[in-house]
Design a protein around this motif. Structure first.
Motif, PDB file in Angstrom:
ATOM      1  N   VAL A   1       0.839  -1.203   0.000  1.00 20.67           N
ATOM      2  CA  VAL A   1       0.000   0.000   0.000  1.00 20.67           C
ATOM      3  C   VAL A   1       0.872   1.251   0.000  1.00 20.67           C
ATOM      4  O   VAL A   1       0.575   2.239  -0.684  1.00 20.67           O
ATOM      5  CB  VAL A   1      -0.964  -0.008   1.204  1.00 20.67           C
ATOM      6  N   ARG A   2       1.981   1.245   0.754  1.00 16.99           N
ATOM      7  CA  ARG A   2       2.903   2.380   0.730  1.00 16.99           C
ATOM      8  C   ARG A   2       3.408   2.640  -0.687  1.00 16.99           C
ATOM      9  O   ARG A   2       3.468   3.792  -1.143  1.00 16.99           O
ATOM     10  CB  ARG A   2       4.109   2.106   1.645  1.00 16.99           C
ATOM     11  N   ALA A   3       3.789   1.570  -1.384  1.00 21.75           N
ATOM     12  CA  ALA A   3       4.305   1.720  -2.746  1.00 21.75           C
ATOM     13  C   ALA A   3       3.237   2.287  -3.675  1.00 21.75           C
ATOM     14  O   ALA A   3       3.521   3.155  -4.517  1.00 21.75           O
ATOM     15  CB  ALA A   3       4.806   0.369  -3.261  1.00 21.75           C
ATOM     16  N   ALA A   4       1.994   1.814  -3.540  1.00 24.63           N
ATOM     17  CA  ALA A   4       0.909   2.304  -4.389  1.00 24.63           C
ATOM     18  C   ALA A   4       0.667   3.792  -4.160  1.00 24.63           C
ATOM     19  O   ALA A   4       0.484   4.567  -5.118  1.00 24.63           O
ATOM     20  CB  ALA A   4      -0.367   1.508  -4.109  1.00 24.63           C
ATOM     21  N   VAL A   5       0.675   4.221  -2.906  1.00 24.42           N
ATOM     22  CA  VAL A   5       0.477   5.644  -2.589  1.00 24.42           C
ATOM     23  C   VAL A   5       1.620   6.477  -3.153  1.00 24.42           C
ATOM     24  O   VAL A   5       1.401   7.558  -3.735  1.00 24.42           O
ATOM     25  CB  VAL A   5       0.361   5.843  -1.060  1.00 24.42           C
ATOM     26  N   ALA A   6       2.852   5.998  -3.008  1.00 24.83           N
ATOM     27  CA  ALA A   6       4.009   6.729  -3.528  1.00 24.83           C
ATOM     28  C   ALA A   6       3.924   6.893  -5.038  1.00 24.83           C
ATOM     29  O   ALA A   6       4.180   7.985  -5.581  1.00 24.83           O
ATOM     30  CB  ALA A   6       5.301   6.001  -3.142  1.00 24.83           C
TER      31      ALA A   6
END
Length: 456
Positions: free
Chosen positions: A406-411
């Motif tokens: 999820v962190r990667a998707a937001v970034a």
């Protein structure tokens, strides 16, 4: 601190009291607040309860910031609000320690209530304290004063964390872990008492408060549709959601699943704190010269990988190296995020917008922690995939993996669209990395710290 902090002797005395308040507050934070989750685990808190402990108090605290601004507008008295919150934090340490002992069946629930009061009291203070210090600190000395105060507070917090972990390690070895927590919480209460004394001795310039001013619907619509600040607030809130899917559970993983000693837990916690302290000055200089966007791009791209690396090994020194890397990344991310938002929001709207920004991020923290806590209780340690069984040491590793995704998707969604609003020198992320790690930059930081300590 022999050099006057202000040409006005009243303000000079007040700022010296502020420095002493900051040091005493850091003792309370390092020796007490840092170990809330560890104390909950000692009380046999479930994973879901740890999630609530990590997320609900900050959420209530953000509401308390709005209440503080409302009270400031009604009373026009900042110091009364500040002292009221400080006294509440002193008082809450005794029930936090005693109620779980008196009512063991409800120990974790009672601890949660006490921590909520603690955070709400602290957030009641924050807007009024920031407003008062903004009026007190001379503009031409503001950077130097807050740098000096923050450094002293950071060093004190680090020492308090180390001392507290050593105390817990000793009493746990004697089979008296509760006594260790009693010592810590009594020290925290005493430190807040000293802090409150210095707050009470500070001069509050009359006529100004941190007051909440709701913007008009037209102004707010313009911000949502045309300005960069709402986009950044959305990015920050979603990143906090992603981060807190996993963040509350690293303590659980270390103390419950890996069976770290309190000494090992202290070293892990202190390592991140001291690395963040050592890196702040370097990140700050890079941000001043090249802007905060490039730091956000770099650290925002690194943050998604941090929970993934916890899946590789359970070995203490490997995880300690991850804490050091994490300290470097989060020092840059937190500093650049705060400064970036200050650049984006005009000063007249800052109190209101920051209150809204903090509310959004704390709601996101709560939702992320709740999702992580739910998944930690329902996900199995082993999953069959196409005839193969994937088995992990702890179900929490699934939570770490999801947080990373999820962190990667937001970034990916937000980072390319962030815009630097200040005029700064152009650079690349690779150049920033080189500047950060090169020897003369780090040695300059060390020399600056040594030189600072030698100043009268």
């Amino acid at each position: 601190m022999s050099e006057p902090l202000s040409q006005d002797p009243v303000v000079d005395r007040t700022l010296r009291h502020s420095v002493k308040d900051g040091v005493a507050y850091s003792v309370m934070s390092g020796a007490g607040e840092t170990y809330f989750s560890a104390f909950a685990i000692f009380l046999k808190a479930s994973t879901s309860q740890i999630a609530l402990l990590a997320s609900l108090p900050p959420l209530i605290g953000s509401i308390a910031q709005l209440a503080s601004a409302w009270l400031g507008r009604r009373t026009h008295r900042r110091q009364s609000i500040i002292l009221g919150g400080a006294y509440a934090q002193i008082v809450v340490w005794a029930p936090m320690l005693l109620l779980p002992l008196l009512f063991p069946r409800w120990s974790v629930d009672l601890l949660l209530v006490c921590v909520i009061i603690y955070y709400a009291a602290g957030n009641l203070i924050a807007p009024q304290w920031s407003s008062m210090m903004g009026d007190l600190v001379p503009e031409d000395r503001r950077g130097r004063f807050f740098a000096m105060r923050t450094r002293l507070a950071s060093i004190t917090s680090f020492l308090a964390i180390v001392a507290a972990g050593s105390v817990l390690h000793y009493f746990a070895g004697q089979g008296n872990t509760y006594v260790g927590y009693a010592v810590l919480f009594l020290v925290a209460a005493a430190a807040r008492t000293v802090s409150t004394f210095h707050l009470s001795r500070m001069y509050d310039p009359p006529g100004k408060v941190a007051a909440l001013e709701m913007p008009s619907s037209q102004d707010w619509l313009q911000r949502i549709t045309g300005a960069h600040a709402p986009r950044f607030s959305a990015y920050f809130a979603l990143m906090m959601f992603a981060v807190n899917i996993a963040s509350p559970f690293f303590t659980v993983y270390m103390l419950r699943d890996l069976h770290f000693t309190y000494l090992q837990f202290m070293v892990m916690t202190a390592a991140s704190v001291v690395v963040q302290f050592l890196c702040l000055n370097t990140w700050g200089k890079i941000g001043d010269e090249y802007g905060n966007r490039v730091i956000l791009m770099l650290t925002g791209a690194l943050v998604p990988f941090l929970p993934l690396l916890w899946l590789v090994s359970q070995e203490f020194y490997y995880l300690l190296s991850l804490q050091i890397l994490s300290g470097v990344a989060w020092a840059g991310f937190n500093l650049s995020a705060a400064n970036f938002l200050y650049d984006l929001v005009p000063a007249p709207k800052r109190v209101t917008y920051l209150a809204m920004h903090n509310m959004m991020s704390n709601i996101a923290v709560f939702l992320g922690a709740m999702l992580g806590g739910l998944l930690a209780t329902v996900l199995p340690a082993a999953v069959a995939l196409g005839g193969y069984e994937l088995r992990w040491f702890s179900p929490l590793l699934w939570v770490f993996l999801l947080s990373a995704i999820v962190r990667a998707a937001v970034a990916v969604m937000f980072l390319p669209h962030l815009v630097e609003v200040r005029e700064v020198r152009e650079t690349t992320m690779s150049a920033v990395v080189f500047r950060f790690i090169r020897f003369d930059s780090l040695s300059g930081l060390i020399l600056e710290i040594v030189g600072y300590r030698r100043r009268p």
